[in-house]
Design an enzyme around this catalytic site. Sequence first.
Site, PDB file in Angstrom:
ATOM      1  N   GLU A   1      47.065  46.686  39.154  1.00 34.08           N
ATOM      2  CA  GLU A   1      47.736  47.091  40.390  1.00 34.08           C
ATOM      3  C   GLU A   1      49.179  46.592  40.337  1.00 34.08           C
ATOM      4  OE1 GLU A   1      46.110  45.742  44.164  1.00 34.08           O
ATOM      5  OE2 GLU A   1      47.655  46.856  45.267  1.00 34.08           O
TER       6      GLU A   1
ATOM      7  N   ASN B   1      51.059  51.019  45.559  1.00 31.25           N
ATOM      8  CA  ASN B   1      50.767  51.085  46.983  1.00 31.25           C
ATOM      9  C   ASN B   1      51.685  52.063  47.698  1.00 31.25           C
ATOM     10  OD1 ASN B   1      48.729  48.746  47.527  1.00 31.25           O
ATOM     11  ND2 ASN B   1      50.259  47.927  46.114  1.00 31.25           N
TER      12      ASN B   1
ATOM     13  N   GLU C   1      47.348  53.952  46.081  1.00 31.65           N
ATOM     14  CA  GLU C   1      46.540  53.192  47.033  1.00 31.65           C
ATOM     15  C   GLU C   1      47.133  53.358  48.418  1.00 31.65           C
ATOM     16  OE1 GLU C   1      46.023  49.064  46.207  1.00 31.65           O
ATOM     17  OE2 GLU C   1      45.437  49.424  44.128  1.00 31.65           O
TER      18      GLU C   1
ATOM     19  N   ASP D   1      42.696  51.430  50.162  1.00 30.87           N
ATOM     20  CA  ASP D   1      42.912  49.985  50.017  1.00 30.87           C
ATOM     21  C   ASP D   1      42.323  49.258  51.229  1.00 30.87           C
ATOM     22  OD1 ASP D   1      43.858  47.705  48.855  1.00 30.87           O
ATOM     23  OD2 ASP D   1      45.985  48.209  49.000  1.00 30.87           O
TER      24      ASP D   1
ATOM     25  N   GLU E   1      38.217  43.372  45.695  1.00 28.54           N
ATOM     26  CA  GLU E   1      39.464  42.619  45.600  1.00 28.54           C
ATOM     27  C   GLU E   1      39.212  41.149  45.915  1.00 28.54           C
ATOM     28  OE1 GLU E   1      43.272  44.666  47.075  1.00 28.54           O
ATOM     29  OE2 GLU E   1      41.763  45.143  48.579  1.00 28.54           O
TER      30      GLU E   1
HETATM   31  P1  C2E Z   1      47.098  44.695  48.540  1.00 27.57           P
HETATM   32  O1  C2E Z   1      47.586  45.997  48.084  1.00 27.57           O
HETATM   33  O2  C2E Z   1      45.747  44.636  49.112  1.00 27.57           O
HETATM   34  O3  C2E Z   1      47.239  43.733  47.304  1.00 27.57           O
HETATM   35  C1  C2E Z   1      46.382  42.714  46.998  1.00 27.57           C
HETATM   36  C2  C2E Z   1      46.947  41.383  47.450  1.00 27.57           C
HETATM   37  O4  C2E Z   1      45.970  40.419  47.226  1.00 27.57           O
HETATM   38  C3  C2E Z   1      48.152  40.956  46.640  1.00 27.57           C
HETATM   39  O5  C2E Z   1      48.973  40.219  47.493  1.00 27.57           O
HETATM   40  C4  C2E Z   1      47.536  40.026  45.621  1.00 27.57           C
HETATM   41  O6  C2E Z   1      48.421  39.098  45.098  1.00 27.57           O
HETATM   42  C5  C2E Z   1      46.468  39.377  46.435  1.00 27.57           C
HETATM   43  N1  C2E Z   1      45.368  38.875  45.626  1.00 27.57           N
HETATM   44  C6  C2E Z   1      44.894  39.407  44.499  1.00 27.57           C
HETATM   45  N2  C2E Z   1      43.852  38.705  44.015  1.00 27.57           N
HETATM   46  C7  C2E Z   1      43.637  37.708  44.872  1.00 27.57           C
HETATM   47  C8  C2E Z   1      42.686  36.618  44.947  1.00 27.57           C
HETATM   48  O7  C2E Z   1      41.814  36.471  44.087  1.00 27.57           O
HETATM   49  N3  C2E Z   1      42.742  35.807  46.006  1.00 27.57           N
HETATM   50  C9  C2E Z   1      43.689  35.954  46.983  1.00 27.57           C
HETATM   51  N4  C2E Z   1      43.674  35.097  47.988  1.00 27.57           N
HETATM   52  N5  C2E Z   1      44.618  36.939  46.940  1.00 27.57           N
HETATM   53  C10 C2E Z   1      44.586  37.805  45.906  1.00 27.57           C
HETATM   54  P2  C2E Z   1      50.520  40.438  47.623  1.00 27.57           P
HETATM   55  O8  C2E Z   1      51.099  40.770  46.298  1.00 27.57           O
HETATM   56  O9  C2E Z   1      51.055  39.303  48.384  1.00 27.57           O
HETATM   57  O10 C2E Z   1      50.630  41.744  48.474  1.00 27.57           O
HETATM   58  C11 C2E Z   1      50.207  41.799  49.772  1.00 27.57           C
HETATM   59  C12 C2E Z   1      50.206  43.172  50.293  1.00 27.57           C
HETATM   60  O11 C2E Z   1      51.523  43.719  50.366  1.00 27.57           O
HETATM   61  C13 C2E Z   1      49.470  44.141  49.376  1.00 27.57           C
HETATM   62  O12 C2E Z   1      48.100  44.084  49.622  1.00 27.57           O
HETATM   63  C14 C2E Z   1      50.085  45.452  49.774  1.00 27.57           C
HETATM   64  O13 C2E Z   1      49.482  45.960  50.915  1.00 27.57           O
HETATM   65  C15 C2E Z   1      51.493  45.069  50.095  1.00 27.57           C
HETATM   66  N6  C2E Z   1      52.361  45.397  48.964  1.00 27.57           N
HETATM   67  C16 C2E Z   1      52.651  44.685  47.868  1.00 27.57           C
HETATM   68  N7  C2E Z   1      53.520  45.342  47.074  1.00 27.57           N
HETATM   69  C17 C2E Z   1      53.766  46.539  47.695  1.00 27.57           C
HETATM   70  C18 C2E Z   1      54.560  47.692  47.379  1.00 27.57           C
HETATM   71  O14 C2E Z   1      55.223  47.790  46.344  1.00 27.57           O
HETATM   72  N8  C2E Z   1      54.577  48.712  48.280  1.00 27.57           N
HETATM   73  C19 C2E Z   1      53.846  48.656  49.435  1.00 27.57           C
HETATM   74  N9  C2E Z   1      53.890  49.708  50.274  1.00 27.57           N
HETATM   75  N10 C2E Z   1      53.081  47.605  49.739  1.00 27.57           N
HETATM   76  C20 C2E Z   1      53.038  46.563  48.886  1.00 27.57           C
HETATM   77 MG    MG Z   2      46.892  47.532  47.125  1.00 27.24          MG
HETATM   78 MG    MG Z   3      44.052  45.479  49.105  1.00 21.35          MG
END
Ligand code: C2E
Ligand code: MG
Ligand code: MG
Length: 546
Positions: free
Chosen positions: A37, A96, A128, A158, A213
């Site tokens: 991802e 995403n 997603e 998602d 996830e």
């Molecule tokens: P998401 O798409 O559900 O991404 C998964 C989030 O869970 C990511 O956080 C990831 O770092 C985190 N994660 C993955 N594995 C684990 C784990 O084992 N434990 C825990 N506690 N967390 C885990 P991140 O990178 O902080 O992103 C948060 C949200 O921000 C994402 O949720 C997504 O909705 C959004 N996001 C991130 N990058 C983009 C992007 O380029 N565009 C858009 N529109 N949204 C983004």
């Molecule tokens: Mg995602």
């Molecule tokens: Mg997610």
Amino acid sequence: MENYILEHFDEALKNKWIKVYYQPVVRTITGAFCGAEALARWNDPEKGLLSPAEFIPVLEDTGRITELDLYVLEQICQDYQMVSKRGNRVVPVSFNLSRKDLLHNDIIERIEAIMARYNVPRELVNAEITESAFVEDVEQIGPALKKLHELGYQVWMDDFGSGYSSLGILKDYSFDEIKIDMSFLSKFDKKARNILRSVVTMAKRIGVQTLAEGVETKEQYVFLYTIGCEKIQGYYFGRPMPGDVLEQHVKNTQQTVESLALHNYYNKISAVDYQTDAPLMIVERYDKKFHILYSNEKYTDVLYRDGIDSIQQWEAILNDPKDSMNHFHTMFVEHKLQQIGDEQVITYPRGDHYMELKGKAIASCEGHTAYQAELRYVAIHVRPSENDQLDEYLRDTYYMYSDMALLDLDKDEVVSIKSSIVEQPIGRHKVIYGIQNVMDTYRNHFVYPADQEAYDAFYQMSTMEQRLRQNKNGIISCYFRSKKNGEYQWAYNIAMALPQSDFRKVLLMVVHPGFDSEKLLDMLSRRKDWMHRGENQSTERKRFHR
Ligand code: C2E
Ligand code: MG
Ligand code: MG
């Protein structure tokens, strides 16, 4: 902070303070790296690392999120080019999409333009969209997602289960995969586990793949494997990291990278519902070896009863060329289970009991074939002498009939079980296509000329089903003379509709009772007398003449 983000967003894109990180996705049954991802990271020279939770909402509220998302997509495409150039394997990457992206009328064209510029196949990129995006403007989001789907992008939901209308959205839109929200794993109690079980089963029933996830522990991984969740993502396998770091990480840990060719093959295997009451095993065959991908507890219980202590031991037995089990199972998969979807059941003796093996080929690709197998222990409590006797009687029945065949009216084929005209070893059936043709050929060579009309009437296939239906037992029969051992003899021909075949499968048996014409006529005239005495004469007679 909000102002800071907005004021510096352009600069952050231009100076690459915003980077794309990749988090690995793992195929549960193989442990192979099968996807990633893409997640945005903002490493600010002044403020340090900003988390998406800080900048994503600001960009969404101000309508600038689309620039970020398309920037991420472009970065993915550039990284694909680099990885391919280095000769390394690529895996599908998901990015995403924000709800706001889909409100732009030209979003699909912009996505397509980037993909075309870098010549990246659509199957390599999945979109997603978070479940909570569906709170409003669904009349605009829905068609955009449909379009993406039709173009050949996979569309994933998602954070499934985080909102309040998960099931409704699933019902109304087509998704290829659901990413089950981490909250089910962070509060990993009995109730959450039961919900996960049901979600996975439900998804398989509607043909949607599942990804969990937030997998952080081995315990969570084992549980998700057991219930058949297809893919997993989480810190247990790796945090989001820059592309080159991930590439190096995969190399260092010598992790298998799933090839694109096998991607769909494994998707098909993962689609099997593993939560069954049956003793289930999924086994893969390649390089002339069996590789067990999955087995449930019921299956290992059956093995244990058969004297095998572990699934590892069973795999070793199956692959030991000196073991008869190796020959037997190889024969079964290579000669019996030739077609995908074809299910076969066989029973084989093991010491004082039998094992019943039910198998089905589920997918095949590049020399790999996967099978689904159920194994059952069959205890037979009879004294050997009685058993032998029964066997002998059954064999004799077989020899009492001159011919035995199964007619499949739907497939228009004759499955010959025993034939008086060709050498056919016991237990070896033979399939011939074109029933009427077989019957006509037989008539020309073996039926007494004066009886050919009666023969034709009886073996008229176009009316066979109707005549069987008319008889209360689903049986019709007829006498005529046919050649046996070089001379014409009276033969009794019986056609019986098999139960549950809806009169479309007919067992045919021919017996030569060995009497002459006079005796037959005598028998028939006596029967005529009986009929006069009571029974419904006309239908009886009609049946006889048919
Ligand atoms: P998401 O798409 O559900 O991404 C998964 C989030 O869970 C990511 O956080 C990831 O770092 C985190 N994660 C993955 N594995 C684990 C784990 O084992 N434990 C825990 N506690 N967390 C885990 P991140 O990178 O902080 O992103 C948060 C949200 O921000 C994402 O949720 C997504 O909705 C959004 N996001 C991130 N990058 C983009 C992007 O380029 N565009 C858009 N529109 N949204 C983004
Ligand atoms: Mg995602
Ligand atoms: Mg997610």
